[in-house]
Design a protein around this motif. Structure first.
Motif, PDB file in Angstrom:
ATOM      1  N   THR A 318     -33.294  55.254 -92.382  1.00 56.09           N
ATOM      2  CA  THR A 318     -32.865  56.344 -93.255  1.00 56.09           C
ATOM      3  C   THR A 318     -31.772  57.150 -92.577  1.00 56.09           C
ATOM      4  O   THR A 318     -31.974  57.696 -91.489  1.00 56.09           O
ATOM      5  CB  THR A 318     -34.052  57.259 -93.587  1.00 56.09           C
ATOM      6  N   ARG A 325     -31.474  64.060 -95.361  1.00 51.58           N
ATOM      7  CA  ARG A 325     -31.490  62.652 -95.738  1.00 51.58           C
ATOM      8  C   ARG A 325     -30.363  62.357 -96.714  1.00 51.58           C
ATOM      9  O   ARG A 325     -30.156  63.091 -97.691  1.00 51.58           O
ATOM     10  CB  ARG A 325     -32.829  62.300 -96.394  1.00 51.58           C
ATOM     11  N   ALA A 327     -29.119  59.328 -99.114  1.00 52.96           N
ATOM     12  CA  ALA A 327     -29.362  58.016 -99.713  1.00 52.96           C
ATOM     13  C   ALA A 327     -28.036  57.270 -99.800  1.00 52.96           C
ATOM     14  O   ALA A 327     -27.087  57.744-100.442  1.00 52.96           O
ATOM     15  CB  ALA A 327     -29.981  58.167-101.098  1.00 52.96           C
ATOM     16  N   GLU A 602     -37.535  57.253-101.552  1.00 53.62           N
ATOM     17  CA  GLU A 602     -37.316  57.342-100.119  1.00 53.62           C
ATOM     18  C   GLU A 602     -37.777  56.100 -99.371  1.00 53.62           C
ATOM     19  O   GLU A 602     -37.426  55.920 -98.204  1.00 53.62           O
ATOM     20  CB  GLU A 602     -38.012  58.583 -99.551  1.00 53.62           C
ATOM     21  N   GLY A 605     -33.844  53.309 -97.964  1.00 56.68           N
ATOM     22  CA  GLY A 605     -32.835  54.253 -97.490  1.00 56.68           C
ATOM     23  C   GLY A 605     -31.463  54.081 -98.114  1.00 56.68           C
ATOM     24  O   GLY A 605     -30.615  54.959 -97.988  1.00 56.68           O
ATOM     25  N   ARG A 713     -32.547  65.709-104.816  1.00 59.18           N
ATOM     26  CA  ARG A 713     -32.596  64.557-103.908  1.00 59.18           C
ATOM     27  C   ARG A 713     -33.947  63.843-103.970  1.00 59.18           C
ATOM     28  O   ARG A 713     -34.413  63.295-102.974  1.00 59.18           O
ATOM     29  CB  ARG A 713     -32.286  64.983-102.473  1.00 59.18           C
ATOM     30  N   GLU A 714     -34.565  63.826-105.140  1.00 52.28           N
ATOM     31  CA  GLU A 714     -35.865  63.173-105.302  1.00 52.28           C
ATOM     32  C   GLU A 714     -35.831  62.204-106.483  1.00 52.28           C
ATOM     33  O   GLU A 714     -34.894  62.200-107.285  1.00 52.28           O
ATOM     34  CB  GLU A 714     -36.973  64.213-105.528  1.00 52.28           C
TER      35      GLU A 714
END
Length: 838
Positions: A318, A325, A327, A602, A605, A713-714
């Motif tokens: 990741t 984080r 992606a 998640e 990655g 970011r989910e």
């Protein structure tokens, strides 16, 4: 060593030696009589033999038809570049001849004296020549040994080592794909491919800067090691300026270190995560008040790492930038032209801006190409596109003995010092597929105990990165399992390359994977129609006509294309329809795969698609073809890499879907399908999701609405009810998921070839500079292939599904195209099925 810095000052002067060169064949088999008779012809520097022969009209365009085969003699021929230039003595103490790139095995002579023996395309070379220069006319000669013969000879001297493709490219330090690849033309060319100049200087010059920008709390720290070349031992002074902050030091030797502390710096962020502020850096060497030399760079401040902490599912990979984080929505990059000297800043910018427009946030520079020009990395910095740099060892075993080892070390040191300063760079990677090759491709037996590169990947390269760019992470290879917990290319650990899908399995097999990070995967498709018909003049043109075979480099490539098309459609027997079907199949494969991988949240990655670009007109995995035209795949990438995405999938295929199934009460009556919402933005996503099951005539047969609230970011997965998940007639129904903030998602229950798709019926109108297509019947995966109407025409979108009565608006730019031509350029999945169903 020379770096790509801006050189200025009152003492050092620089003069390009680019005008007046000639090139001629020295010896080789099958040299055409016309080339022998022409003797020395005008040469362009930077350039290559091929492009000079083309300019002299001694060969046809290598990219057309079967010219590649007709020009194989070039790589087996030795060549001489010659230049006469005037020089007159000046007051400087030293004059150096600097080559930024020679491709590849060369002897350089000045006025009859050999001054350089080179054998590495990937590094620069410098020679002190003042004592050899004469007042007036000087003669500079660069003799290139035939690369094919040299590679063969060195393979015997070093001992056989496994490699892909037909030439032993791993026996020399030349761009591997110059010898051809499963998408690339075999040029095996030679030439002075990067700039050459004379530099005159006195007292001292800056030979190298090693710049390490780091973040300390909210502040920035810049540590710079400066290496000097000197003619004497007089005291000097070095001054460093970064963002208005200064540091200086007196120097008596040839190396010094300076540091600058900048309070409260602005952090550099990847695109869609923040801004890309950069700071000007300047290093100057002075003798008293006289500026001798200076070097300038633009730097940025960020922290970067990869989280590989083991979890219940294996080992993640990741990316973390500035503690957040990220992606990865990536693509692989190959040289943008088989003759890389033709790629200037404007072309780099066109390509990288195309990547940005496709919502891409990372470009991996693949290890069979080159260390790209400074323009590439600077544009990535400017546009917020992350970069990943392979060391240039790919799909082969490499000798760890001399003379290869010292060349590999020299090129690596030069590249890391130059590239490592860029804030966009988030990874140095030891190789492409060599760890996997050693473990799983049968190399060990064939090597018979010979070295294969492990010392580079596990010792040399990490040591160089730690010394010269400690702020940049390093991995020994791709694919790679961190910590040695598993074999390379284990989907549960680290990065993987997925190639059984395409090579052996249908695209639906992507759904069987739950990888932690995918660094390569792809599906082939032909170039755009205009590129195809410009580069191949076969009559008739068919998928297997002679020119098509030359421009298809993959083993059994057409067989795999056919199998892929047959997964969705009846096989068309007319070339335009075959071309569209193969192009759409490519786009769908990546749309399916990326959508699935992004729906894993998640757990995965990121993804790096093979590949963004082509280096000539060819059937390949690229999204942008060799004439710079975007293929349907490009538009699929833009859609599936969007900041916000809806994915319709099967609950059993993802951890979140399985959890939803387990939590569902028996009375809920779930139908086994899910809608996953991906929110890769900094804003919470609240909206109403509407999922409807439609008949092909547009009627709503069942629907449900869900209020969604997806954190920044989910991802969020909704288990759909049976009424929308289970069709009454699987052959004539469509599922649509629509939500504000994202493009709608669509799903058929059966393959197009098995569905009762209607004839494609639509109206086309041009209004306010837009082309409007209004559906009379269902139009599945509608596209406007504008280049079929005019080679210069471009369209802003495609791959749109319309229900009867709906309208799609397209903007066509680059050429004036009449409405009739535009109408004939509209294609759909329906058309393939209806025209070729048996």
């Amino acid at each position: 060593m020379t770096t790509e810095l801006s050189i200025a000052g009152t003492a050092l002067t620089s003069r390009d030696l680019h005008e007046g060169w000639t090139v001629q064949a020295l010896g080789g088999r099958s040299i055409p009589d016309a080339v022998r008779a022409a003797s020395a012809i005008a040469a362009t520097v930077p350039g290559t033999v091929h492009t000079d022969l083309l300019a002299a009209e001694l060969i046809d365009d290598p990219y057309l038809d079967d010219n590649e085969r007709l020009q194989t003699w070039i790589g087996s021929t030795s060549w001489r570049y010659r230049l006469e230039f005037d020089w007159h003595a000046d007051a400087h103490e030293r004059t150096d001849l600097v080559f930024e790139g020679l491709d590849t095995v060369a002897t350089v002579s000045l006025n009859g004296t050999a001054i350089l023996e080179t054998r590495n395309q990937h590094r620069s070379h410098r020679a002190a020549v003042r004592e050899l220069l004469v007042d007036g006319v000087n003669e500079l000669i660069v003799d290139f040994e035939a690369p094919v013969r040299y590679a063969d000879r060195m393979s015997l001297e070093l001992g056989y080592r496994p490699h892909v493709n037909h030439h032993p490219y791993n026996a020399m330090r030349k761009m591997a794909s110059s010898f051809g690849w499963d998408w690339g033309i075999d040029t095996s060319t030679s030439g002075i491919w990067r700039p050459v100049r004379l530099e005159s200087w006195s007292t001292a010059r800056i030979s190298e800067t090693r710049i390490v920008p780091t973040v300390d709390g909210g502040d920035g720290v810049v540590d710079v090691a400066v290496l000097l070349e000197r003619t004497g031992d007089e005291p000097l002074r070095l001054e460093l300026t970064v963002g208005g902050e200064r540091a200086g030091i007196d120097v008596t030797g040839t190396e010094a270190r300076l540091s600058v502390h900048l309070p409260e710096v602005e952090l550099w962020w990847p695109r869609s995560h923040g801004a890309q502020p950069r700071y000007d850096l300047s290093v100057t060497v002075l003798s008293g008040e006289t500026e001798l030399d200076s070097a300038q760079r633009r730097i940025g401040f960020r922290t970067v790492g990869f989280d590989t902490t083991a979890d219940a599912d294996g080992t993640p990979f990741t990316l973390v930038v500035n503690g957040r984080r990220v992606a990865v929505r990536g693509v692989n990059w190959i040289p943008d032209d088989a003759f890389p000297h033709r790629v200037d800043r404007a072309r780099y910018e066109r390509r990288i801006r195309q990547a940005v427009e496709a919502n891409i946030n990372l470009i991996r520079v693949w290890g069979g190409g080159i260390y790209e020009s400074e323009h590439f990395y600077d544009l990535c910095d400017e546009l917020g596109v992350l970069s990943w740099q392979d060391f240039l060892l790919a799909c082969a075993a490499y000798s760890e003995e001399e003379p290869l080892r010292s060349e590999i070390e020299a090129e690596a040191r030069e590249a890391v010092a130059r590239i490592g300063v860029h804030p966009s760079l988030v990874l140095f990677n030891g190789n492409n597929e060599n760890l996997e090759g050693y473990e799983e491709w049968g190399w060990q037996g064939r090597l018979d105990g010979r070295t294969w590169g492990a010392g580079y990947y596990h010792e040399l390269f990490p040591a160089i990165v730690a010394e010269l760019a400690p702020h940049v992470p390093y991995t020994p290879g791709s694919p790679f399992s961190p910590g040695g917990v598993s074999r390379p290319n284990d989907p549960a650990h680290g990065s993987v390359h997925i190639w059984d899908t395409w090579n052996r399995l249908p695209s639906s097999a992507y759904l069987d994977y739950e990888p932690r990070f995918v660094a390569e995967f792809g599906w082939q498709g032909p170039p755009t129609w205009s590129t195809l018909t410009r580069s191949i003049s076969d009559d008739p043109l068919t998928p297997e006509s002679p020119g098509m075979q030359v421009h298809q480099k993959a083993t059994d490539g057409n067989v795999k294309l056919t199998d892929g098309v047959r997964e969705h459609f009846p096989l068309p027997q007319a070339m335009p329809d075959w071309h569209w079907a193969a192009s759409l199949t490519q786009a769908r494969a990546m749309r399916l795969a990326i959508g699935h991988f992004r729906s894993l949240g998640e757990h995965c990655g990121g993804t790096i698609v093979w590949q963004l670009n082509d280096d000539w007109p060819v059937t390949s995995w690229a999204a942008i073809d060799g004439d710079e035209r975007p293929k349907p795949l490009y538009y699929a990438l833009r859609q599936v890499y969007a900041d916000r995405l809806v994915v319709l999938g099967e609950a059993a295929r993802t951890p979140a879907g399985r959890a939803a199934l387990a939590d569902a009460s028996p009375s809920a009556g779930g139908g086994g399908l899910t809608a996953t919402l991906v929110n890769d933005t900094d804003e919470r996503w609240t909206a109403t999701l509407t999922v409807a099951r439609h008949s092909f005539d547009g009627r709503v047969l069942a629907s449900e609405q869900v209020e969604i609230d997806v954190a920044a970011r989910e991802t969020y997965t909704v288990l759909l009810g049976a009424e929308v998940s289970q069709p009454d007639d699987e052959r004539s129904e469509l599922l649509r998921a629509a939500v504000d903030g994202a493009a709608p998602a669509h799903r058929l229950w059966v393959a197009d070839k098995d569905a009762a798709l209607p004839d494609e019926r639509f109206d086309v109108a041009v209004r306010d500079g837009h082309v409007e297509v209004t559906a009379t019947t269902l139009l599945h995966d509608l596209a406007l292939l504008a280049d079929r109407a005019h080679p210069d025409a471009r369209v802003d979108d495609m791959l749109v599904t319309l229900l009867p009565g709906e309208t799609a608006r397209f903007r066509v730019t680059g050429a004036d195209v009449d409405q009739a031509a535009l109408r004939t350029s509209v294609v759909t999945a329906n058309g393939i099925v209806r025209r070729w169903a048996r």
